[in-house]
Design a protein around this motif. Structure first.
Motif, PDB file in Angstrom:
ATOM      1  N   ASP A 159       0.847  -1.192   0.000  1.00 27.03           N
ATOM      2  CA  ASP A 159       0.000   0.000   0.000  1.00 27.03           C
ATOM      3  C   ASP A 159       0.883   1.242   0.000  1.00 27.03           C
ATOM      4  OD1 ASP A 159      -1.870   1.951   0.254  1.00 27.03           O
ATOM      5  OD2 ASP A 159      -2.621   1.327   2.208  1.00 27.03           O
ATOM      6  N   THR A 161      -0.500   4.193  -1.503  1.00 31.36           N
ATOM      7  CA  THR A 161      -1.407   5.286  -1.862  1.00 31.36           C
ATOM      8  C   THR A 161      -1.895   5.999  -0.610  1.00 31.36           C
ATOM      9  OG1 THR A 161      -2.151   4.017  -3.777  1.00 31.36           O
ATOM     10  CG2 THR A 161      -3.517   5.889  -3.089  1.00 31.36           C
ATOM     11  N   PRO A 163      -4.215   8.561   1.811  1.00 29.61           N
ATOM     12  CA  PRO A 163      -5.653   8.824   1.871  1.00 29.61           C
ATOM     13  C   PRO A 163      -6.030  10.044   1.041  1.00 29.61           C
ATOM     14  CG  PRO A 163      -4.721   8.526   4.069  1.00 29.61           C
ATOM     15  CD  PRO A 163      -3.578   8.670   3.128  1.00 29.61           C
ATOM     16  N   LYS A 187     -10.724   9.557   3.099  1.00 29.14           N
ATOM     17  CA  LYS A 187     -11.137   8.278   2.529  1.00 29.14           C
ATOM     18  C   LYS A 187      -9.908   7.502   2.067  1.00 29.14           C
ATOM     19  CE  LYS A 187     -15.624  10.023   0.947  1.00 29.14           C
ATOM     20  NZ  LYS A 187     -16.523  10.206  -0.230  1.00 29.14           N
ATOM     21  N   ASP A 188      -9.946   6.190   2.258  1.00 28.63           N
ATOM     22  CA  ASP A 188      -8.828   5.350   1.862  1.00 28.63           C
ATOM     23  C   ASP A 188      -9.352   3.966   1.510  1.00 28.63           C
ATOM     24  OD1 ASP A 188      -5.643   5.289   2.009  1.00 28.63           O
ATOM     25  OD2 ASP A 188      -6.402   3.363   2.724  1.00 28.63           O
ATOM     26  N   ASP A 189      -8.800   3.360   0.462  1.00 29.50           N
ATOM     27  CA  ASP A 189      -9.289   2.074  -0.005  1.00 29.50           C
ATOM     28  C   ASP A 189      -8.972   0.930   0.955  1.00 29.50           C
ATOM     29  OD1 ASP A 189     -10.321   3.241  -2.253  1.00 29.50           O
ATOM     30  OD2 ASP A 189      -8.554   2.855  -3.500  1.00 29.50           O
ATOM     31  N   ARG A 190      -7.875   1.043   1.701  1.00 31.59           N
ATOM     32  CA  ARG A 190      -7.439  -0.072   2.536  1.00 31.59           C
ATOM     33  C   ARG A 190      -7.542   0.197   4.035  1.00 31.59           C
ATOM     34  NH1 ARG A 190      -2.236  -3.063  -0.185  1.00 31.59           N
ATOM     35  NH2 ARG A 190      -2.904  -2.970  -2.375  1.00 31.59           N
ATOM     36  N   THR A 191      -7.789   1.406   4.427  1.00 33.54           N
ATOM     37  CA  THR A 191      -7.880   1.755   5.846  1.00 33.54           C
ATOM     38  C   THR A 191      -9.271   2.278   6.143  1.00 33.54           C
ATOM     39  OG1 THR A 191      -5.532   2.332   5.914  1.00 33.54           O
ATOM     40  CG2 THR A 191      -6.906   3.152   7.704  1.00 33.54           C
ATOM     41  N   SER A 192      -9.911   1.731   7.171  1.00 35.12           N
ATOM     42  CA  SER A 192     -11.254   2.185   7.545  1.00 35.12           C
ATOM     43  C   SER A 192     -11.207   3.600   8.086  1.00 35.12           C
ATOM     44  CB  SER A 192     -11.855   1.240   8.584  1.00 35.12           C
ATOM     45  OG  SER A 192     -11.082   1.265   9.775  1.00 35.12           O
ATOM     46  N   ASP A 244      -2.742   6.798   6.718  1.00 31.02           N
ATOM     47  CA  ASP A 244      -3.389   5.496   6.768  1.00 31.02           C
ATOM     48  C   ASP A 244      -2.565   4.523   7.596  1.00 31.02           C
ATOM     49  OD1 ASP A 244      -1.278   4.690   5.178  1.00 31.02           O
ATOM     50  OD2 ASP A 244      -2.445   4.654   3.327  1.00 31.02           O
ATOM     51  N   ASP A 250      -1.143  12.051   3.438  1.00 30.11           N
ATOM     52  CA  ASP A 250      -1.600  12.869   2.308  1.00 30.11           C
ATOM     53  C   ASP A 250      -0.756  14.137   2.223  1.00 30.11           C
ATOM     54  OD1 ASP A 250      -3.733  15.479   2.660  1.00 30.11           O
ATOM     55  OD2 ASP A 250      -3.026  14.460   4.470  1.00 30.11           O
TER      56      ASP A 250
END
Length: 635
Positions: A159, A161, A163, A187-192, A244, A250
């Motif tokens: 990972d 990328t 957030p 928002k992040d694809d792998r972290t809640s 993340d 970011d």
């Protein structure tokens, strides 16, 4: 069999030891920490063991200890490093070999009541040492799957990328030394969302944080932080960035500039300067646990503060840091605010309420709460004189002195006997009449009669009924030793009343000094005189304020959020005068804040302001009185 003395056969004795008590806690709300204490029983302050631990939503912890004892379970809501709310379940007795499960719900921010657990008189209890063990719940085992040989060509991609984050949204001064920063969730694809960490950088120079970021503070899964201990009289620059679980940060450089004014020590001006157009034309004020409302000339109502249960009557769920008009109310003659509900008596002598309203009873229990953002009819007999709202119950007294109550009755707070545990519709109390005023606490109620007598009923574990005992009462019982009572007020677990002679009395829980002005390990089971010049009193959560005949406000009790209004946040304080710009005519106290109505019809508030309940146009702590302001019209 074994051979005993003198050749006699002696039976082998086997002692069967029952398993230790177990209490299973399943968390279903948003409180951050859970604390458990074991103690000899209700009324005792000796704590033998305690534990404080995080308890996220959905988690479970099982407590196991030796011996038979009482347990107090508390949940703490932590914001910006400070506890801003606490709920308690007291007096749970777990005998040897028993196990009970306790679930916590978002609806009332209170622990579910274990009504079926046996309680014994305090006189039968004896202190005992306990050994506390904590067991985490077993982790669920994933279903067994066929073993798959790893394919080097399908290795997991690291990972890298960061957030997606818009950066800081706003920065506002909360005091001369603190700033509230807010932002929208990243928002992040792998972290809640609740696992994303927000890092905060502060500098006295613009552009420093954006180019060479160094995190001084951090908050996980939140959208707001209070930055304290800043230098007053300086300009501060802030940047918030999202990180993340893989450590990706970011790259936003959005900067917030906040100018903090210096403390005006020695200034002749009393109180803090308002940050907007001051609210005026106030006739009366009512304070709930985390919100406040004002009745205005002309019969309109303004509200501000917490709005999770739509108790502001604005139709939406957004909280308000300044006064906002309640639509549809134009002929109110009196006002009442509870923990999560607001009510008005209208000119036609009917009652309308908004916020958390009882809607259904199943199995004699109140099981559903409807949230209404607009006023709904609750009492429609056209004879209401006033209303009082408590933790999850309410009462109306009529022009002829009758009492009608509704809501939760698990501890007798409706005064309707022990037949039922909840009433959706207002129901008349046949056991009391001639009532001219009512006060409702967290789970108890008191009423003043035209004769000057005072009656109380409901929860009494801290002596809040003033009858010298600690047993809950399901019907009204007279409070002795108070001739000529003209007013009463109820806090979480304490009560105060004042006489026609001006004498003011308090009783009940005084762990924070709220009932006697001096924090004590011994609750006050009968009235204790506090002042001799009172015209009105207001019992907050764990603090008390009094309006004197000279128009002064004096407060005492819990003060960690500045609710004493004396310019400090020391834990507990004795009675002290609140500095106001002119004489006061009324006082109201909420969970951790208070408000004073002044003779010029302006309103000044102080104390906890985490939800905007002080109405000063911003969030933060207000340790000295500030003028309530009107929300600016949107462009």
């Amino acid at each position: 069999m074994k051979e005993g003395a003198g050749g006699a056969a002696a039976a082998e004795v086997v002692l069967l030891v029952p398993p230790p008590p177990r209490l299973v806690i399943r968390n279903k709300s948003q409180f951050d920490f859970l604390e458990l204490r074991t103690h000899p029983g209700p009324g005792y302050r000796e704590v033998t063991n305690w534990l404080e631990a995080p308890l996220p939503v959905g988690d479970q912890i099982t407590f196991v200890w030796e011996g038979e004892n009482y347990v107090t379970v508390m949940r703490l809501k932590v914001e910006h490093g400070r506890v801003v709310a606490m709920t308690t379940q007291k007096g749970i007795r777990l005998p040897q070999g028993t196990e009970h499960e306790l679930s916590v719900f978002d609806e009332a921010f209170r622990l579910a009541k274990l009504r079926d657990l046996p309680l014994v008189p305090k006189s039968e209890l004896k202190p005992s040492d306990t050994t506390l063990q904590v067991f985490a719940p077993p982790e669920p085992q994933p279903p067994t799957e066929p073993t798959v040989q790893p394919n080097p060509d399908q290795a997991e991609v690291p990972d890298t990328t960061p957030p997606v984050f818009a950066g800081i949204k706003s920065g506002q001064a909360a005091s001369s030394k603190s700033v509230v920063l807010t932002w929208d969730p990243a928002k992040d694809d792998r972290t809640s969302a609740d696992a994303i960490r927000y890092l905060v950088c502060r500098s006295n120079e613009s552009g420093v944080c954006g180019s060479a970021f160094s995190a001084a503070l951090g908050v996980k899964g939140g959208t707001q932080i209070l930055v304290e201990e800043l230098e007053p009289g300086q300009t501060h620059f802030f940047v918030v960035r999202a990180q993340d679980e893989a450590g990706n940060l970011d790259a936003n450089k959005v900067e917030a500039k906040v100018e903090l004014v210096s403390d005006q020590t020695g200034s002749s001006q009393t109180g803090s300067s308002p940050t907007g157009q001051p609210l005026s034309g106030v006739l009366s004020v009512a304070a709930g646990e985390y919100h406040t409302c004002a009745l205005l000339t002309g019969g309109g109502v303004d509200c501000w503060g917490d709005n999770v249960f739509l108790q502001l009557g604005t139709g939406g769920a957004a909280r308000g840091a300044a006064a906002v008009v309640v639509a549809g109310v134009s002929s109110a003659v009196s006002l009442a605010a509870g923990a999560r509900t607001t009510c008005v008596v209208l000119g036609d002598r009917n009652v309308k309420c908004w916020g958390a309203l009882p809607s259904k009873v199943e199995g004699k229990k109140l099981v559903e709460v409807a949230h209404s953002g607009t006023p709904k009819p609750v009492y429609s007999r056209s004879d209401a004189a006033g209303a009082a709202m408590g933790g999850s119950h309410g009462c109306v007294w009529t022009q002829s002195g009758e009492v009608w109550c509704w809501g939760d009755h698990a501890r007798g707070q409706l005064g309707l006997g022990e037949a039922l545990l909840a009433f959706v519709e207002p129901t008349r109390l046949d056991s009391i009449g001639g009532v001219t005023g009512i006060a409702a606490g967290a789970a108890h109620t008191c009423a003043v009669q035209s004769s000057g007598d005072l009656y109380c009923w409901g929860a009494n574990d801290h002596g809040q009924l003033g009858n010298g005992a600690t047993t809950d009462r399901f019907s009204p019982m007279k409070v002795g030793g108070l001739p000529g009572v003209v007013g009463v007020t109820a806090g979480f677990e304490h009560t105060c009343g004042w006489l026609s002679s001006g004498q003011g009395y308090c009783w009940g829980s005084t762990a924070r000094g709220q009932a006697d002005g001096a924090a004590s390990s011994q609750d006050r089971f009968t009235p204790v005189q506090m002042r001799a010049d009172v015209t009105m009193m207001a019992a907050g959560g764990e603090h008390t304020c009094a309006l004197t005949q000279a128009g002064e406000i004096w407060c005492w009790g819990r003060n960690d959020y500045g609710q004493s209004g004396q310019g400090s946040n020391s834990t507990n304080v004795p009675a002290g005068r609140v500095s106001l710009p002119r004489k006061a005519t009324a006082i109201a106290s909420g969970g951790h804040h208070s408000c004073a109505l002044l003779e010029d019809t302006s309103l000044w508030c102080w104390g906890l302001n985490s939800e905007g309940q002080a109405g000063v146009g911003r969030l933060g702590y207000t340790e000295t009185p500030s003028a309530v302001v009107v929300e600016s019209p949107k462009p």
